[in-house]
Design a protein around this motif. Sequence first.
Motif, PDB file in Angstrom:
ATOM      1  N   SER A   8      45.423 -74.107 -35.528  1.00 29.36           N
ATOM      2  CA  SER A   8      46.399 -74.034 -36.395  1.00 29.36           C
ATOM      3  C   SER A   8      47.585 -73.458 -35.836  1.00 29.36           C
ATOM      4  CB  SER A   8      46.111 -72.744 -37.554  1.00 29.36           C
ATOM      5  OG  SER A   8      44.816 -73.028 -38.249  1.00 29.36           O
ATOM      6  N   GLY A   9      47.625 -72.768 -34.761  1.00 32.35           N
ATOM      7  CA  GLY A   9      49.003 -72.717 -34.056  1.00 32.35           C
ATOM      8  C   GLY A   9      49.670 -73.882 -33.770  1.00 32.35           C
ATOM      9  N   ALA A  10      48.963 -74.900 -33.079  1.00 31.80           N
ATOM     10  CA  ALA A  10      49.263 -75.976 -32.526  1.00 31.80           C
ATOM     11  C   ALA A  10      50.177 -76.704 -33.627  1.00 31.80           C
ATOM     12  CB  ALA A  10      48.209 -76.940 -31.830  1.00 31.80           C
ATOM     13  N   ILE A  11      48.930 -76.847 -34.753  1.00 30.09           N
ATOM     14  CA  ILE A  11      49.654 -77.632 -35.985  1.00 30.09           C
ATOM     15  C   ILE A  11      50.828 -77.144 -36.471  1.00 30.09           C
ATOM     16  CG2 ILE A  11      49.212 -78.071 -38.504  1.00 30.09           C
ATOM     17  CD1 ILE A  11      46.009 -78.138 -37.743  1.00 30.09           C
ATOM     18  N   ALA A  12      50.981 -75.792 -36.510  1.00 22.94           N
ATOM     19  CA  ALA A  12      52.229 -75.185 -37.159  1.00 22.94           C
ATOM     20  C   ALA A  12      53.648 -75.436 -36.230  1.00 22.94           C
ATOM     21  CB  ALA A  12      52.175 -73.697 -37.155  1.00 22.94           C
ATOM     22  N   LEU A  13      53.226 -75.414 -34.927  1.00 24.39           N
ATOM     23  CA  LEU A  13      54.350 -75.753 -33.907  1.00 24.39           C
ATOM     24  C   LEU A  13      54.472 -77.404 -34.006  1.00 24.39           C
ATOM     25  CD1 LEU A  13      53.547 -73.366 -31.211  1.00 24.39           C
ATOM     26  CD2 LEU A  13      55.306 -73.195 -32.662  1.00 24.39           C
ATOM     27  N   GLY A  14      53.872 -78.197 -34.572  1.00 24.69           N
ATOM     28  CA  GLY A  14      53.779 -79.872 -34.461  1.00 24.69           C
ATOM     29  C   GLY A  14      53.785 -80.244 -33.091  1.00 24.69           C
ATOM     30  N   VAL A  15      52.587 -79.654 -32.441  1.00 24.03           N
ATOM     31  CA  VAL A  15      52.093 -80.244 -31.017  1.00 24.03           C
ATOM     32  C   VAL A  15      50.788 -80.829 -31.034  1.00 24.03           C
ATOM     33  CG1 VAL A  15      54.025 -79.093 -29.817  1.00 24.03           C
ATOM     34  CG2 VAL A  15      51.651 -77.778 -30.029  1.00 24.03           C
ATOM     35  N   TYR A  16      49.886 -80.532 -32.315  1.00 25.99           N
ATOM     36  CA  TYR A  16      48.735 -80.699 -32.011  1.00 25.99           C
ATOM     37  C   TYR A  16      48.251 -82.033 -32.134  1.00 25.99           C
ATOM     38  CZ  TYR A  16      43.626 -80.560 -33.528  1.00 25.99           C
ATOM     39  OH  TYR A  16      42.244 -80.523 -33.703  1.00 25.99           O
ATOM     40  N   GLU A  17      47.453 -82.434 -30.988  1.00 23.47           N
ATOM     41  CA  GLU A  17      47.053 -83.845 -30.767  1.00 23.47           C
ATOM     42  C   GLU A  17      47.952 -84.784 -31.323  1.00 23.47           C
ATOM     43  OE1 GLU A  17      43.086 -84.867 -30.619  1.00 23.47           O
ATOM     44  OE2 GLU A  17      42.811 -82.850 -29.778  1.00 23.47           O
ATOM     45  N   LYS A  18      49.231 -84.972 -30.723  1.00 24.79           N
ATOM     46  CA  LYS A  18      50.212 -85.736 -31.182  1.00 24.79           C
ATOM     47  C   LYS A  18      49.905 -87.264 -30.597  1.00 24.79           C
ATOM     48  CE  LYS A  18      54.559 -84.383 -30.570  1.00 24.79           C
ATOM     49  NZ  LYS A  18      55.801 -84.235 -29.955  1.00 24.79           N
ATOM     50  N   ASN A  19      49.558 -87.372 -29.506  1.00 26.26           N
ATOM     51  CA  ASN A  19      49.180 -88.933 -29.090  1.00 26.26           C
ATOM     52  C   ASN A  19      48.137 -89.632 -29.890  1.00 26.26           C
ATOM     53  OD1 ASN A  19      50.994 -88.596 -26.988  1.00 26.26           O
ATOM     54  ND2 ASN A  19      49.431 -87.783 -25.756  1.00 26.26           N
ATOM     55  N   GLU A  20      47.098 -88.686 -30.210  1.00 31.70           N
ATOM     56  CA  GLU A  20      46.065 -89.245 -31.092  1.00 31.70           C
ATOM     57  C   GLU A  20      46.199 -89.642 -32.466  1.00 31.70           C
ATOM     58  OE1 GLU A  20      45.865 -86.759 -29.073  1.00 31.70           O
ATOM     59  OE2 GLU A  20      44.839 -87.303 -27.394  1.00 31.70           O
ATOM     60  N   ALA A  21      47.249 -88.489 -33.129  1.00 34.13           N
ATOM     61  CA  ALA A  21      47.779 -88.674 -34.453  1.00 34.13           C
ATOM     62  C   ALA A  21      48.623 -89.844 -34.837  1.00 34.13           C
ATOM     63  CB  ALA A  21      48.499 -87.338 -34.935  1.00 34.13           C
ATOM     64  N   ALA A  22      49.409 -90.141 -33.672  1.00 29.74           N
ATOM     65  CA  ALA A  22      50.159 -91.256 -33.525  1.00 29.74           C
ATOM     66  C   ALA A  22      49.361 -92.702 -33.606  1.00 29.74           C
ATOM     67  CB  ALA A  22      51.407 -91.459 -32.518  1.00 29.74           C
ATOM     68  N   ARG A  23      48.329 -92.553 -32.529  1.00 30.68           N
ATOM     69  CA  ARG A  23      47.581 -93.710 -32.653  1.00 30.68           C
ATOM     70  C   ARG A  23      46.594 -93.960 -33.819  1.00 30.68           C
ATOM     71  NH1 ARG A  23      47.289 -98.502 -31.137  1.00 30.68           N
ATOM     72  NH2 ARG A  23      48.781 -97.754 -29.601  1.00 30.68           N
ATOM     73  N   TYR A  24      46.221 -92.951 -34.461  1.00 29.68           N
ATOM     74  CA  TYR A  24      45.562 -92.658 -35.946  1.00 29.68           C
ATOM     75  C   TYR A  24      46.354 -93.528 -37.043  1.00 29.68           C
ATOM     76  CZ  TYR A  24      41.929 -90.670 -38.675  1.00 29.68           C
ATOM     77  OH  TYR A  24      40.824 -89.983 -39.312  1.00 29.68           O
ATOM     78  N   ARG A  25      47.801 -93.159 -36.924  1.00 32.96           N
ATOM     79  CA  ARG A  25      48.459 -93.593 -37.983  1.00 32.96           C
ATOM     80  C   ARG A  25      48.887 -95.268 -38.029  1.00 32.96           C
ATOM     81  NH1 ARG A  25      51.104 -88.415 -36.967  1.00 32.96           N
ATOM     82  NH2 ARG A  25      50.847 -87.041 -38.853  1.00 32.96           N
ATOM     83  N   LYS A  26      48.669 -95.696 -36.690  1.00 31.93           N
ATOM     84  CA  LYS A  26      48.713 -97.138 -36.386  1.00 31.93           C
ATOM     85  C   LYS A  26      47.723 -97.908 -36.939  1.00 31.93           C
ATOM     86  CE  LYS A  26      51.482 -96.623 -32.224  1.00 31.93           C
ATOM     87  NZ  LYS A  26      52.735 -97.395 -32.675  1.00 31.93           N
ATOM     88  N   LYS A  27      46.364 -97.317 -37.047  1.00 32.59           N
ATOM     89  CA  LYS A  27      45.203 -97.949 -37.299  1.00 32.59           C
ATOM     90  C   LYS A  27      44.644 -97.689 -38.783  1.00 32.59           C
ATOM     91  CE  LYS A  27      44.931-100.032 -33.331  1.00 32.59           C
ATOM     92  NZ  LYS A  27      44.845-101.417 -33.036  1.00 32.59           N
ATOM     93  N   ILE A  28      44.991 -96.715 -39.300  1.00 31.00           N
ATOM     94  CA  ILE A  28      44.559 -96.249 -40.778  1.00 31.00           C
ATOM     95  C   ILE A  28      45.320 -96.981 -41.627  1.00 31.00           C
ATOM     96  CG2 ILE A  28      43.981 -94.684 -42.473  1.00 31.00           C
ATOM     97  CD1 ILE A  28      42.371 -94.761 -39.941  1.00 31.00           C
ATOM     98  N   LEU A  29      44.722 -97.922 -42.705  1.00 32.45           N
ATOM     99  CA  LEU A  29      45.329 -98.928 -43.759  1.00 32.45           C
ATOM    100  C   LEU A  29      44.990 -98.495 -45.009  1.00 32.45           C
ATOM    101  CD1 LEU A  29      44.915-102.074 -41.650  1.00 32.45           C
ATOM    102  CD2 LEU A  29      47.103-100.537 -41.575  1.00 32.45           C
ATOM    103  N   GLY A  42      41.287 -79.906 -41.571  1.00 35.77           N
ATOM    104  CA  GLY A  42      41.717 -81.006 -42.335  1.00 35.77           C
ATOM    105  C   GLY A  42      42.810 -81.742 -41.656  1.00 35.77           C
ATOM    106  N   TYR A  43      43.206 -81.627 -40.591  1.00 37.03           N
ATOM    107  CA  TYR A  43      44.493 -82.221 -40.168  1.00 37.03           C
ATOM    108  C   TYR A  43      44.468 -83.698 -40.156  1.00 37.03           C
ATOM    109  CZ  TYR A  43      48.493 -83.409 -37.074  1.00 37.03           C
ATOM    110  OH  TYR A  43      49.581 -83.987 -36.345  1.00 37.03           O
TER     111      TYR A  43
END
Length: 234
Positions: A8-29, A42-43
Motif C-alpha cells: 500500500s505504501g508503494a502504491i500510494a507513492l506511485g512506485v509499485y511494480e511500475k515496469n510490470e504495470a506498464a507492460r500490463y497496460r500494453k497487453k490488456i485489451l 486490487g492494484y
Amino acid sequence: NRDDPVVSGAIALGVYEKNEAARYRKKILYGMTVIDVGANIGYFTVISAHLVGQAGRVICFEPEPENFSLLEKTIELNEFAWVEPHKIALSDRAGESTLFLNKRNRGDHRMFDLGNADASNRVSPTTLDDFLADRKVGRVDFIKMDIQGAEALALRCIKNTLRSNEKIALMIEFCPHDLLMAGTEPLSMLSELAESRFKIFEVKEGAELCRVSDFNSLIRKYTGTKYTNLYCER
C-alpha cells in the motif's frame, strides 16, 4: 491499507511494480477475460477492469481476509460490475492447507512457513482448471500470477485452460528461492512453460522485454529473495 507500508505504501507513492504495470497496460485489451491470481488489495485488478471495460471480465483471487476485504471495497467503490472477487487460494490440488501471514508486509503471505510468520489461516485451495470448469468459463486471454512461490503449483493445473486458449498470455512472478521452499523446481517450471510453446521474457526497466533463452542463467541471477517478473506468450 494504512497498516501496510510495503504494497500500500508503494502504491500510494506511485512506485509499485511500475515496469510490470506498464507492460500490463500494453497487453490488456478491451473485451478480454483476465485472471488475477494473488490480487492483494486490487492494484492489477483495477488496471485490468479499466482496460477490459464492461465488455470484458476480470476474475480475481485473494485468500487472505484483510486483503480480500480491501479488494472488495476497491471493486465496490469503482463500481466494477464485471469484476468477480473470490476469497480462494489456487494450488495444484483441492483440499486443506495453511496460509502463513506476514503482518509487516501484507503482500508476503505464503503457503509455506519461512519461520517468521506472525499468524496463519486455514485455506481450502482449488485448481484454476477446476474453478473455471465449474463456472463454465471458456475463454481466458490473460493470467497474472503473484503468489509468493506457489506459482509452479498453480501452473501445474491450468493445462486445460492453456489447451483451450491458444492466444493466452501470462505474467508470473519468478523467485527461485520461494519456488524451492514451496517444494517445486524453478527449472521445471520454466521447462513446462516452454513445452507448452510459450516464449518467455523477463520484464525489464521501462517495461522492455528480454527473451529468456538460458533458463539456468536466469535462475542463477536471482539468488536469495531476489525475484523478477516473466511475461509469456505463444
